[in-house]
Design an enzyme around this catalytic site. Structure first.
Site, PDB file in Angstrom:
ATOM      1  N   TRP A 167     -14.628 -17.064   8.715  1.00 27.30           N
ATOM      2  CA  TRP A 167     -13.382 -17.828   8.725  1.00 27.30           C
ATOM      3  C   TRP A 167     -13.518 -19.117   7.938  1.00 27.30           C
ATOM      4  O   TRP A 167     -12.587 -19.534   7.232  1.00 27.30           O
ATOM      5  CB  TRP A 167     -12.934 -18.079  10.160  1.00 27.30           C
ATOM      6  CG  TRP A 167     -12.553 -16.799  10.833  1.00 27.30           C
ATOM      7  CD1 TRP A 167     -13.206 -16.156  11.838  1.00 27.30           C
ATOM      8  CD2 TRP A 167     -11.441 -15.950  10.490  1.00 27.30           C
ATOM      9  NE1 TRP A 167     -12.569 -14.975  12.158  1.00 27.30           N
ATOM     10  CE2 TRP A 167     -11.491 -14.824  11.343  1.00 27.30           C
ATOM     11  CE3 TRP A 167     -10.417 -16.034   9.550  1.00 27.30           C
ATOM     12  CZ2 TRP A 167     -10.545 -13.794  11.286  1.00 27.30           C
ATOM     13  CZ3 TRP A 167      -9.474 -15.008   9.485  1.00 27.30           C
ATOM     14  CH2 TRP A 167      -9.541 -13.913  10.345  1.00 27.30           C
ATOM     15  N   ASP A 239     -11.209 -26.059  12.303  1.00 27.36           N
ATOM     16  CA  ASP A 239     -10.550 -24.862  12.820  1.00 27.36           C
ATOM     17  C   ASP A 239     -11.206 -24.565  14.163  1.00 27.36           C
ATOM     18  O   ASP A 239     -12.363 -24.155  14.219  1.00 27.36           O
ATOM     19  CB  ASP A 239     -10.746 -23.709  11.831  1.00 27.36           C
ATOM     20  CG  ASP A 239     -10.205 -22.381  12.344  1.00 27.36           C
ATOM     21  OD1 ASP A 239      -9.673 -22.338  13.469  1.00 27.36           O
ATOM     22  OD2 ASP A 239     -10.338 -21.371  11.617  1.00 27.36           O
ATOM     23  N   LYS A 263      -6.634 -16.849  21.439  1.00 26.28           N
ATOM     24  CA  LYS A 263      -7.999 -16.670  21.933  1.00 26.28           C
ATOM     25  C   LYS A 263      -8.120 -17.203  23.362  1.00 26.28           C
ATOM     26  O   LYS A 263      -8.436 -16.479  24.291  1.00 26.28           O
ATOM     27  CB  LYS A 263      -8.992 -17.427  21.046  1.00 26.28           C
ATOM     28  CG  LYS A 263      -8.797 -17.244  19.555  1.00 26.28           C
ATOM     29  CD  LYS A 263      -9.182 -15.869  19.055  1.00 26.28           C
ATOM     30  CE  LYS A 263      -9.165 -15.822  17.536  1.00 26.28           C
ATOM     31  NZ  LYS A 263      -9.549 -14.509  17.007  1.00 26.28           N
TER      32      LYS A 263
END
Length: 428
Positions: A167, A239, A263
């Protein structure tokens, strides 16, 4: 004593794990009945008080439904059962409004109360000062890969990226379109299994910001502390999609935090952005209006129709986290759950292997492989039959991955560990 029985004794809260000799077929989860009226009721998510000898149980442990599986998915991920039941009770008629939360105007007084309370509770959880805007947006964390440089840089400005997984790498590649993104370190050559010592990283003193991915969902690498940007006016951007609200964070050390909610704090559809207000208002001219964070802040996240239902669920999760005692208490539970699982992996004599350096192993996403790789498919299939689902590793790395977010009850981790020990005993 069989290995399965021994595992169950070691982990007494493990549920539904049958002895290896039990040939009865697994009980299938009952189907949800959709058309039966549900009486009004209230659900408390208050955590159980801890005993002096063991960490407190997750509130979800107190009311585990026999027809629900343990969902180890990386996202969309498991939610607290008490939150789902409260949402179910309010779904048709939200608090006497005569409407579902899915039907009402995002500019009406009912939803105004929902989004304002969600923001207030999140500010309380993370200690977010008035110097920061809190935004409930759409597009996932991936959209913020572009929004970050578009709002914080000109095309000629430099920005540093420390890449510890897939990511972070995606964020870096997207930023190259909008600024002079600089890759100051990548763990790609070591298959993303570590984080370097911060004093060994050569930052650009002229960079506008330093970007990290606080927890790499795919590779299971998590920052336990955070680097300091080298530039005088540079800010740290993170992030936090897969460890957001899993532990306390000093927001004041960041210029911007963003997180896809699916999440730890809600269903898919909402992305939370926390950004220092003095950084707003400098977006590049090419910035789409929906990615201009000042426009979103000035509109209180209501520039267009927001993901109302997802924001509402996030608000219920924030209430639950506060009732548990806040993020310091939540972190204790997460550390305990992860410790049980990592101990089982490391104590397997090499049958199971986690490749991540111990000091930076994620408390949220635990990837591991079986040394006998031909058994991995069987492991995943048998676990699913025992009510433990979504354990297959990401398609880019394979293996097994157990995502054990806030809402994963302790019983789920204990059951997985008992199954792992039983599976190993049956495949010497």
């Amino acid at each position: 004593m069989s290995a399965a029985t021994a595992a169950a004794v070691t982990y007494p809260k493990s549920l539904l794990l049958r002895n290896a000799g039990d040939a009865r077929p697994p009980t299938k989860p009952s189907r949800l009945r959709l058309c039966r009226p549900t009486p009004a009721f209230s659900v408390s998510c208050t955590a159980l008080r801890p005993s002096p000898v063991s960490p407190p149980a997750s509130p979800a442990d107190a009311s585990l439904s026999p027809d629900r599986v343990f969902n180890f998915a990386a996202g969309p991920a498991t939610l607290p059962e008490c939150v789902i039941r409260k949402a179910q009770a309010e779904l048709v008629n939200y608090r006497g409004s005569g409407m579902s939360i899915m039907e009402m105007s995002h500019r009406g007084k009912e939803f105004d109360g929902v989004i304002k309370k969600a923001e207030a509770d999140l500010r309380a959880l993370l200690g977010i000062s008035d110097e920061y805007a809190v935004l409930f947006l759409q597009g996932g964390g991936t959209t913020q890969f572009a929004a970050v440089p578009l709002n914080l840089c000109t095309p000629e400005d430099a920005a540093d990226y420390l890449v510890t997984g897939s990511w972070g790498d995606k964020a870096y590649k997207e930023a190259q379109k909008y600024c002079k993104a600089n890759l100051i370190w990548t763990g790609k050559h070591e298959k993303y299994t570590k984080i370097p010592a911060f004093d060994q990283i050569q930052q650009n003193p002229d960079a506008k910001y330093l970007h990290i991915c606080a927890n790499e969902t795919i590779h299971g690498v998590e920052f336990k502390d955070y680097p300091v940007p080298a530039g005088k006016d540079a800010v740290l951007v993170a992030d936090m999609s897969s460890n957001f609200c899993s532990k306390p964070v000093d927001v004041s050390t960041f210029g911007m935090i963003y997180a896809g909610a699916q999440k730890n704090v809600g269903p898919s559809g909402v992305t939370i952005v926390i950004v220092r207000k003095d950084l707003l208002g400098k977006a590049q001219p090419i910035t789409p209006v929906m990615l201009d964070l000042k426009v979103q802040a000035d509109s209180a996240s209501l520039y267009n129709t927001p993901p109302c239902l997802a924001i509402y669920i996030c608000g219920l999760v924030f209430e639950d986290l506060l009732e548990q005692g806040g993020l310091a208490e939540v972190e204790k539970k997460n550390v305990h759950k992860a410790g049980i699982l990592y101990d089982a992996i490391d104590g397997s004599g090499g049958f199971y292997v986690c490749p991540v350096e111990k000091s930076v192993r994620s408390f949220m996403n635990v990837p591991f492989t079986l040394t006998k790789s031909d058994l991995e498919k069987k492991f995943i299939e048998e676990a699913a039959k025992e009510g433990m689902v979504q354990l297959k590793g990401h398609r880019s790395v394979g293996g097994v991955r157990a995502s054990i977010y806030n809402a994963m009850p302790l019983a789920g981790v204990e059951k997985l560990v008992a199954f792992m020990k039983d599976f190993q005993a049956r495949h010497p």
